[in-house]
Motif scaffolding. Structure first.
Motif, PDB file in Angstrom:
ATOM      1  N   MET A   1       0.834  -1.186   0.000  1.00  0.00           N
ATOM      2  CA  MET A   1       0.000   0.000   0.000  1.00  0.00           C
ATOM      3  C   MET A   1       0.875   1.245   0.000  1.00  0.00           C
ATOM      4  SD  MET A   1      -1.339   0.165   3.962  1.00  0.00           S
ATOM      5  CE  MET A   1      -1.851   1.891   3.879  1.00  0.00           C
ATOM      6  N   THR A   2       0.307   2.373  -0.441  1.00  0.00           N
ATOM      7  CA  THR A   2       0.975   3.657  -0.365  1.00  0.00           C
ATOM      8  C   THR A   2       0.451   4.414   0.845  1.00  0.00           C
ATOM      9  OG1 THR A   2      -0.648   4.950  -1.606  1.00  0.00           O
ATOM     10  CG2 THR A   2       0.957   3.675  -2.889  1.00  0.00           C
ATOM     11  N   GLY A   3       1.036   5.574   1.091  1.00  0.00           N
ATOM     12  CA  GLY A   3       0.552   6.389   2.198  1.00  0.00           C
ATOM     13  C   GLY A   3      -0.878   6.853   2.013  1.00  0.00           C
ATOM     14  N   LYS A   4      -1.355   6.841   0.758  1.00  0.00           N
ATOM     15  CA  LYS A   4      -2.713   7.304   0.461  1.00  0.00           C
ATOM     16  C   LYS A   4      -3.755   6.196   0.558  1.00  0.00           C
ATOM     17  CE  LYS A   4      -0.770  10.680  -2.771  1.00  0.00           C
ATOM     18  NZ  LYS A   4      -0.620  11.060  -4.196  1.00  0.00           N
ATOM     19  N   ASP A   5      -3.318   4.979   0.835  1.00  0.00           N
ATOM     20  CA  ASP A   5      -4.220   3.822   0.746  1.00  0.00           C
ATOM     21  C   ASP A   5      -4.860   3.408   2.069  1.00  0.00           C
ATOM     22  OD1 ASP A   5      -3.934   3.496  -1.976  1.00  0.00           O
ATOM     23  OD2 ASP A   5      -2.270   2.092  -1.798  1.00  0.00           O
ATOM     24  N   VAL A   6      -4.805   4.261   3.083  1.00  0.00           N
ATOM     25  CA  VAL A   6      -5.406   3.884   4.366  1.00  0.00           C
ATOM     26  C   VAL A   6      -6.901   3.589   4.220  1.00  0.00           C
ATOM     27  CG1 VAL A   6      -5.901   4.642   6.722  1.00  0.00           C
ATOM     28  CG2 VAL A   6      -3.643   5.061   5.723  1.00  0.00           C
ATOM     29  N   PRO A   7      -7.673   4.393   3.479  1.00  0.00           N
ATOM     30  CA  PRO A   7      -9.090   4.040   3.295  1.00  0.00           C
ATOM     31  C   PRO A   7      -9.265   2.668   2.642  1.00  0.00           C
ATOM     32  CG  PRO A   7      -8.733   6.327   2.669  1.00  0.00           C
ATOM     33  CD  PRO A   7      -7.376   5.724   2.877  1.00  0.00           C
ATOM     34  N   GLY A   8      -8.408   2.320   1.701  1.00  0.00           N
ATOM     35  CA  GLY A   8      -8.484   1.006   1.066  1.00  0.00           C
ATOM     36  C   GLY A   8      -8.176  -0.106   2.045  1.00  0.00           C
ATOM     37  N   LEU A   9      -7.246   0.149   2.960  1.00  0.00           N
ATOM     38  CA  LEU A   9      -6.930  -0.854   3.985  1.00  0.00           C
ATOM     39  C   LEU A   9      -8.104  -1.031   4.933  1.00  0.00           C
ATOM     40  CD1 LEU A   9      -4.821  -2.741   5.252  1.00  0.00           C
ATOM     41  CD2 LEU A   9      -4.017  -0.794   6.611  1.00  0.00           C
ATOM     42  N   GLU A  10      -8.741   0.062   5.296  1.00  0.00           N
ATOM     43  CA  GLU A  10      -9.923  -0.025   6.169  1.00  0.00           C
ATOM     44  C   GLU A  10     -11.022  -0.839   5.501  1.00  0.00           C
ATOM     45  OE1 GLU A  10     -10.673   4.109   6.715  1.00  0.00           O
ATOM     46  OE2 GLU A  10      -9.353   4.295   8.471  1.00  0.00           O
ATOM     47  N   GLU A  11     -11.201  -0.648   4.198  1.00  0.00           N
ATOM     48  CA  GLU A  11     -12.215  -1.391   3.456  1.00  0.00           C
ATOM     49  C   GLU A  11     -11.902  -2.884   3.441  1.00  0.00           C
ATOM     50  OE1 GLU A  11     -14.134  -1.501  -1.062  1.00  0.00           O
ATOM     51  OE2 GLU A  11     -12.100  -0.760  -0.747  1.00  0.00           O
ATOM     52  N   ALA A  12     -10.607  -3.205   3.360  1.00  0.00           N
ATOM     53  CA  ALA A  12     -10.190  -4.610   3.236  1.00  0.00           C
ATOM     54  C   ALA A  12      -9.908  -5.275   4.569  1.00  0.00           C
ATOM     55  CB  ALA A  12      -8.934  -4.685   2.362  1.00  0.00           C
ATOM     56  N   GLN A  13      -9.978  -4.530   5.655  1.00  0.00           N
ATOM     57  CA  GLN A  13      -9.536  -5.034   6.964  1.00  0.00           C
ATOM     58  C   GLN A  13     -10.178  -6.356   7.344  1.00  0.00           C
ATOM     59  OE1 GLN A  13     -10.236  -2.281  10.172  1.00  0.00           O
ATOM     60  NE2 GLN A  13      -9.236  -3.563  11.725  1.00  0.00           N
ATOM     61  N   VAL A  24       4.492  -0.780   3.203  1.00  0.00           N
ATOM     62  CA  VAL A  24       4.107   0.620   3.029  1.00  0.00           C
ATOM     63  C   VAL A  24       5.197   1.301   2.210  1.00  0.00           C
ATOM     64  CG1 VAL A  24       3.532   2.792   4.164  1.00  0.00           C
ATOM     65  CG2 VAL A  24       2.899   0.615   5.253  1.00  0.00           C
ATOM     66  N   THR A  25       4.858   1.761   1.023  1.00  0.00           N
ATOM     67  CA  THR A  25       5.851   2.278   0.094  1.00  0.00           C
ATOM     68  C   THR A  25       6.433   3.621   0.536  1.00  0.00           C
ATOM     69  OG1 THR A  25       4.105   3.291  -1.226  1.00  0.00           O
ATOM     70  CG2 THR A  25       4.834   1.094  -1.874  1.00  0.00           C
ATOM     71  N   PHE A  26       7.552   3.984  -0.090  1.00  0.00           N
ATOM     72  CA  PHE A  26       8.260   5.240   0.185  1.00  0.00           C
ATOM     73  C   PHE A  26       8.322   5.990  -1.141  1.00  0.00           C
ATOM     74  CE2 PHE A  26      11.559   8.195   1.073  1.00  0.00           C
ATOM     75  CZ  PHE A  26      11.887   8.192   2.429  1.00  0.00           C
ATOM     76  N   LEU A  27       7.241   6.704  -1.456  1.00  0.00           N
ATOM     77  CA  LEU A  27       7.135   7.378  -2.742  1.00  0.00           C
ATOM     78  C   LEU A  27       7.619   8.821  -2.655  1.00  0.00           C
ATOM     79  CD1 LEU A  27       3.622   6.091  -3.898  1.00  0.00           C
ATOM     80  CD2 LEU A  27       5.880   5.160  -4.448  1.00  0.00           C
ATOM     81  N   GLY A  28       8.085   9.330  -3.775  1.00  0.00           N
ATOM     82  CA  GLY A  28       8.605  10.684  -3.792  1.00  0.00           C
ATOM     83  C   GLY A  28       7.541  11.750  -3.609  1.00  0.00           C
ATOM     84  N   ASN A  29       6.278  11.427  -3.928  1.00  0.00           N
ATOM     85  CA  ASN A  29       5.216  12.430  -3.805  1.00  0.00           C
ATOM     86  C   ASN A  29       4.457  12.311  -2.485  1.00  0.00           C
ATOM     87  OD1 ASN A  29       3.885  10.046  -4.291  1.00  0.00           O
ATOM     88  ND2 ASN A  29       2.619  10.806  -5.978  1.00  0.00           N
ATOM     89  N   ARG A  35       3.759   8.606   5.424  1.00  0.00           N
ATOM     90  CA  ARG A  35       4.350   7.268   5.522  1.00  0.00           C
ATOM     91  C   ARG A  35       4.189   6.703   6.929  1.00  0.00           C
ATOM     92  NH1 ARG A  35       9.347  10.168   2.803  1.00  0.00           N
ATOM     93  NH2 ARG A  35       8.652  10.162   0.625  1.00  0.00           N
ATOM     94  N   VAL A  36       4.427   7.539   7.928  1.00  0.00           N
ATOM     95  CA  VAL A  36       4.323   7.073   9.314  1.00  0.00           C
ATOM     96  C   VAL A  36       2.862   6.793   9.675  1.00  0.00           C
ATOM     97  CG1 VAL A  36       4.682   7.718  11.729  1.00  0.00           C
ATOM     98  CG2 VAL A  36       6.442   8.261  10.023  1.00  0.00           C
ATOM     99  N   ALA A  37       1.958   7.654   9.226  1.00  0.00           N
ATOM    100  CA  ALA A  37       0.538   7.447   9.511  1.00  0.00           C
ATOM    101  C   ALA A  37       0.041   6.143   8.893  1.00  0.00           C
ATOM    102  CB  ALA A  37      -0.277   8.625   8.986  1.00  0.00           C
ATOM    103  N   ALA A  38       0.507   5.837   7.683  1.00  0.00           N
ATOM    104  CA  ALA A  38       0.095   4.590   7.039  1.00  0.00           C
ATOM    105  C   ALA A  38       0.631   3.383   7.799  1.00  0.00           C
ATOM    106  CB  ALA A  38       0.579   4.562   5.595  1.00  0.00           C
ATOM    107  N   ALA A  39       1.902   3.443   8.225  1.00  0.00           N
ATOM    108  CA  ALA A  39       2.479   2.338   8.992  1.00  0.00           C
ATOM    109  C   ALA A  39       1.731   2.152  10.313  1.00  0.00           C
ATOM    110  CB  ALA A  39       3.961   2.596   9.250  1.00  0.00           C
TER     111      ALA A  39
END
Length: 268
Positions: A1-13, A24-29, A35-39
Motif C-alpha cells: 500500500m501507499t501512504g494514500k491507501d489507508v481508506p483502502g486498507l480499512e475497506e479490506a480489513q 508501506v511504500t516510500f514514494l517521492g510524492n 508514511r508514518v501514519a500509514a504504517a
C-alpha cells in the motif's frame, strides 16, 4: 500500500487475516507524516507493517534517523524493506540499499527483519552480475548484524525464470526466506503497463500461460495458474528452501484479499 491507501486498507480489513505483513511504500510524492501514519494504521488494524526505506530518496543520515525514530514511536520498525529506489541520482549519501544497511542504524531503532529486493528476470538498469553481488553483500551484512533477512522479489508472470533464479540463490549459499512477487487480480492493460515499466517478461507465450490474451486487453486477470503451478513445482524441489508469496495489489487491497480467500477456499 501507499501512504494514500489507508481508506483502502480499512475497506479490506475484515478480509485480511490478522498478522499479515503489509508493505508501506516510500514514494517521492508522499511525505514523512503520510508514511508514518500509514504504517501506524497497519499496526493499529492488527497487521504487521513493513515500511519501505528508499535509499536514494534520503537526503541525509539525519533524515534516515528521523524516519526510523518516528516509525519506532508507532511500533513499526521490527520489519522493514530496504530498497535502492527510483531516482537516477541519489538525493543524499545513500546510493544503494546496502549503504543504508551498512550504517548499522537499523539495529538501533528496533529492526529485527530486513527485506531486500530480488529480481528473477533481472533489472532494466542493473547488470545481472551486479545484482548477484549486491544480493550476496546485503545478505552477508544482515547476517553479520544478527538481522533476519527476507528476499522479496519483483513480480512475475512465468514460473520458469522464478524457479531458475531460486535455484541460483540457494546455490550461492543464501538460505533466507524468499517471497515471490505475485500480481493480484487487476486489469490486463494495467498489469502489462507495470510489466513494461519494470522490465518483466510479458511476451505472448508467457501471458497466455499466465491466463490472459494480448488480443483482449479489456478484461481482468488473476494469478490462479501462476500460484498453482509454482506451488506444485516447489513441492517437487525440497532444495528450494522457504518460499512464500508477496502480493502486489495492483487491483486494490480488497480485490487481492478477496481473491486470496477464494483461492484458499477452492483448494480446501
Amino acid at each position: 500500500m501507499t501512504g494514500k491507501d489507508v481508506p483502502g486498507l480499512e475497506e479490506a480489513q475484515s478480509v485480511i487475516p490478522a498478522g499479515t505483513k503489509i508493505n508501506v511504500t516510500f514514494l517521492g510524492n508522499e511525505d514523512l507524516d503520510m508514511r508514518v501514519a500509514a504504517a501506524k494504521a497497519v499496526k493499529d488494524m492488527g497487521f504487521v507493517p513493513v515500511p519501505h526505506i528508499s535509499a536514494r530518496r534520503l537526503a541525509s543520515r539525519a533524515q534516515l534517523e528521523e524516519f526510523l525514530g518516528r516509525l519506532q514511536e508507532v511500533g513499526a520498525t521490527e520489519h522493514v524493506f530496504v530498497v535502492g529506489g527510483d531516482p537516477a541520482e541519489p538525493e543524499g549519501p545513500y546510493g544503494s540499499s546496502f549503504d543504508v544497511i551498512h550504517t548499522g542504524l537499523l539495529l538501533d531503532y528496533g529492526v529485527r527483519e530486513v527485506s531486500i529486493a530480488g529480481y528473477p528476470e533481472g533489472h532494466p538498469d542493473i547488470a545481472s552480475d551486479v545484482l548477484w553481488k549486491h544480493l550476496e553483500d546485503k545478505s552477508a551484512a544482515l547476517s553479520e548484524q544478527g538481522l533476519d533477512a527476507v528476499i522479496l522479489t519483483q513480480f512475475a508472470f512465468d514460473t520458469d525464470p522464478v524457479l531458475a533464479w531460486i535455484d541460483q540463490v540457494r546455490q550461492r549459499g543464501i538460505a533466507s526466506q524468499i517471497r515471490i512477487g505475485t500480481p493480484g487480480p487487476a486489469g490486463i492493460k494495467r498489469l502489462l503497463g507495470f510489466a513494461r515499466r519494470f522490465g518483466i517478461g510479458a511476451n505472448a507465450m508467457i501471458v497466455k500461460k499466465y491466463g490472459f490474451s494480448l488480443t483482449n486487453l479489456m478484461g481482468t486477470a488473476g494469478p490462479d495458474t501462476f500460484v498453482t503451478d509454482l506451488s506444485a513445482l516447489l513441492a517437487e524441489d525440497p532444495a528450494s528452501g522457504p518460499v512464500k508469496l508477496h502480493f502486489y495489489t495492483f487491483g486494490g487491497l480488497k480485490a487481492t484479499s478477496d481473491w486470496a480467500n477464494s483461492f484458499i477456499a477452492a483448494r480446501s
